[in-house]
Design an enzyme around this catalytic site. Structure first.
Site, PDB file in Angstrom:
ATOM      1  N   CYS A 289       6.104  -0.120   7.478  1.00  0.00           N
ATOM      2  CA  CYS A 289       5.721   1.037   6.662  1.00  0.00           C
ATOM      3  C   CYS A 289       6.902   1.433   5.785  1.00  0.00           C
ATOM      4  O   CYS A 289       8.034   1.483   6.262  1.00  0.00           O
ATOM      5  CB  CYS A 289       5.345   2.194   7.585  1.00  0.00           C
ATOM      6  SG  CYS A 289       4.878   3.690   6.708  1.00  0.00           S
ATOM      7  N   LEU A 290       6.635   1.725   4.505  1.00  0.00           N
ATOM      8  CA  LEU A 290       7.714   2.126   3.597  1.00  0.00           C
ATOM      9  C   LEU A 290       8.390   3.416   4.069  1.00  0.00           C
ATOM     10  O   LEU A 290       9.526   3.682   3.697  1.00  0.00           O
ATOM     11  CB  LEU A 290       7.162   2.323   2.176  1.00  0.00           C
ATOM     12  CG  LEU A 290       6.618   1.063   1.482  1.00  0.00           C
ATOM     13  CD1 LEU A 290       5.999   1.428   0.136  1.00  0.00           C
ATOM     14  CD2 LEU A 290       7.703   0.010   1.309  1.00  0.00           C
TER      15      LEU A 290
ATOM     16  N   GLN B 203       3.149   9.897   1.283  1.00  0.00           N
ATOM     17  CA  GLN B 203       4.443   9.221   1.302  1.00  0.00           C
ATOM     18  C   GLN B 203       5.313   9.593   0.112  1.00  0.00           C
ATOM     19  O   GLN B 203       6.513   9.322   0.125  1.00  0.00           O
ATOM     20  CB  GLN B 203       4.244   7.700   1.351  1.00  0.00           C
ATOM     21  CG  GLN B 203       3.661   7.231   2.681  1.00  0.00           C
ATOM     22  CD  GLN B 203       3.491   5.737   2.697  1.00  0.00           C
ATOM     23  OE1 GLN B 203       2.504   5.207   2.180  1.00  0.00           O
ATOM     24  NE2 GLN B 203       4.445   5.034   3.266  1.00  0.00           N
TER      25      GLN B 203
ATOM     26  N   HIS C  43      -2.428   7.334   7.061  1.00  0.00           N
ATOM     27  CA  HIS C  43      -1.443   8.224   6.443  1.00  0.00           C
ATOM     28  C   HIS C  43      -2.102   9.522   5.979  1.00  0.00           C
ATOM     29  O   HIS C  43      -1.531  10.606   6.124  1.00  0.00           O
ATOM     30  CB  HIS C  43      -0.803   7.557   5.219  1.00  0.00           C
ATOM     31  CG  HIS C  43       0.410   6.718   5.534  1.00  0.00           C
ATOM     32  ND1 HIS C  43       1.526   7.230   6.133  1.00  0.00           N
ATOM     33  CD2 HIS C  43       0.680   5.408   5.306  1.00  0.00           C
ATOM     34  CE1 HIS C  43       2.442   6.272   6.269  1.00  0.00           C
ATOM     35  NE2 HIS C  43       1.946   5.148   5.774  1.00  0.00           N
TER      36      HIS C  43
ATOM     37  N   GLY D 289       0.846  -1.190   0.000  1.00  0.00           N
ATOM     38  CA  GLY D 289       0.000   0.000   0.000  1.00  0.00           C
ATOM     39  C   GLY D 289       0.878   1.234   0.000  1.00  0.00           C
ATOM     40  O   GLY D 289       2.044   1.179   0.390  1.00  0.00           O
TER      41      GLY D 289
ATOM     42  N   HIS E 262      -4.255   1.298   7.338  1.00  0.00           N
ATOM     43  CA  HIS E 262      -2.915   1.878   7.442  1.00  0.00           C
ATOM     44  C   HIS E 262      -2.793   3.087   6.488  1.00  0.00           C
ATOM     45  O   HIS E 262      -2.286   4.141   6.870  1.00  0.00           O
ATOM     46  CB  HIS E 262      -1.884   0.793   7.112  1.00  0.00           C
ATOM     47  CG  HIS E 262      -0.455   1.226   7.161  1.00  0.00           C
ATOM     48  ND1 HIS E 262       0.437   0.757   8.095  1.00  0.00           N
ATOM     49  CD2 HIS E 262       0.247   2.086   6.374  1.00  0.00           C
ATOM     50  CE1 HIS E 262       1.624   1.327   7.884  1.00  0.00           C
ATOM     51  NE2 HIS E 262       1.531   2.128   6.839  1.00  0.00           N
ATOM     52  N   GLU E 263      -3.289   2.933   5.254  1.00  0.00           N
ATOM     53  CA  GLU E 263      -3.170   4.027   4.272  1.00  0.00           C
ATOM     54  C   GLU E 263      -4.091   5.187   4.626  1.00  0.00           C
ATOM     55  O   GLU E 263      -3.722   6.349   4.461  1.00  0.00           O
ATOM     56  CB  GLU E 263      -3.455   3.522   2.849  1.00  0.00           C
ATOM     57  CG  GLU E 263      -2.545   2.406   2.348  1.00  0.00           C
ATOM     58  CD  GLU E 263      -1.077   2.604   2.670  1.00  0.00           C
ATOM     59  OE1 GLU E 263      -0.598   3.755   2.684  1.00  0.00           O
ATOM     60  OE2 GLU E 263      -0.389   1.593   2.934  1.00  0.00           O
TER      61      GLU E 263
END
Ligand SMILES: [Zn+2]
Length: 178
Positions: free
Chosen positions: A88-89, A51, A134, A46, A130-131
Site C-alpha cells: 500500500c502506498l 490517501q 480505503h 490504485g 483494496h481501494e
C-alpha cells in the site's frame, strides 16, 4: 493537475469512512486528475481519495492495462478466493499475503458521471477491493491475523519512526538499460 502528498499510516484520514459524492462536477474531475497524477508519480496501481487526505468516495486504478476512475463504487457480486502479496502506498515497504475474492463485479460512476459496471478478476479485482477498503477506513493489514498484523506494524513503526504523516511522491527516473 497536480501531484498531491500521500498520507501515511498514522494519519487519521486513512481511518475515516469517506463520504458519497452527490454530483460529479468539475471539482470532482479535478480531484480525479490529481489522483491519476499522484498514482503515476508514486508508481501505484490504485489510489483512494483518503490517501491524499480527502475523505470522499473516489478512487483510481491503473492495473493490467486497465485505467479508470470509480466514484461511489460498490461491489455487487464476488466469487472465488485468492491469496496474493499486497502492499500500500500509505504503508511504504510493508507487504503481506491477503486473501480476497478472486473476481468481483463493480458498479460505480465514472468521471463523466455515467454509471459503469465491470466484471473483473485477478489483479484488477484485488486492486478494486483494496481501494474500496480505503474508502471505508480499512487497510490491507486489517485482513491479517492479529499476530501477523502486530508483527508487521511494530516492525514498520520501528523502521519509520519520526517520519512525517504525509509524503510527496517523487516520480522515478526511467532506469537506463545496458
Ligand atoms: Zn492502499
Amino acid at each position: 493537475m497536480a501531484i498531491r502528498d500521500i498520507h501515511i499510516l498514522g494519519s487519521p484520514v486513512l481511518r475515516q469512512r469517506a463520504e458519497e459524492i452527490d454530483v460529479v462536477n468539475d471539482e470532482v474531475r479535478a480531484l480525479v486528475d490529481d489522483m491519476f497524477d499522484t498514482m503515476a508519480a508514486a508508481s501505484g496501481i490504485g489510489l483512494a481519495a483518503n490517501q491524499i487526505g480527502v475523505a470522499r468516495r473516489v478512487a483510481v486504478i491503473n492495473a493490467d492495462g486497465q485505467t479508470f476512475a470509480m466514484i461511489n463504487p460498490r461491489i455487487v457480486e464476488s466469487s472465488g478466493r485468492d491469496s496474493k502479496e499486497e502492499g500500500c502506498l500509505s504503508i511504504p515497504d510493508a507487504f503481506a499475503e491477503v486473501a480476497r475474492p478472486e473476481r468481483v463485479v463493480l458498479e460505480a460512476l465514472n468521471e463523466s458521471g455515467e454509471a459503469i459496471r465491470m466484471d473483473v478478476s485477478a489483479l484488477v479485482a484485488r486492486a478494486i477491493q483494496h481501494e474500496l477498503d480505503h474508502l471505508d477506513g480499512i487497510l490491507f493489514i486489517d485482513h491479517l491475523s492479529p499476530l501477523k498484523r502486530q508483527l508487521l506494524v511494530s516492525r514498520w513503526k520501528k523502521d519509520h519512526r519520526n517520519e512525517p504523516l504525509t509524503r510527496t511522491p517523487v516520480p522515478e527516473e526511467p532506469e537506463e538499460r545496458e
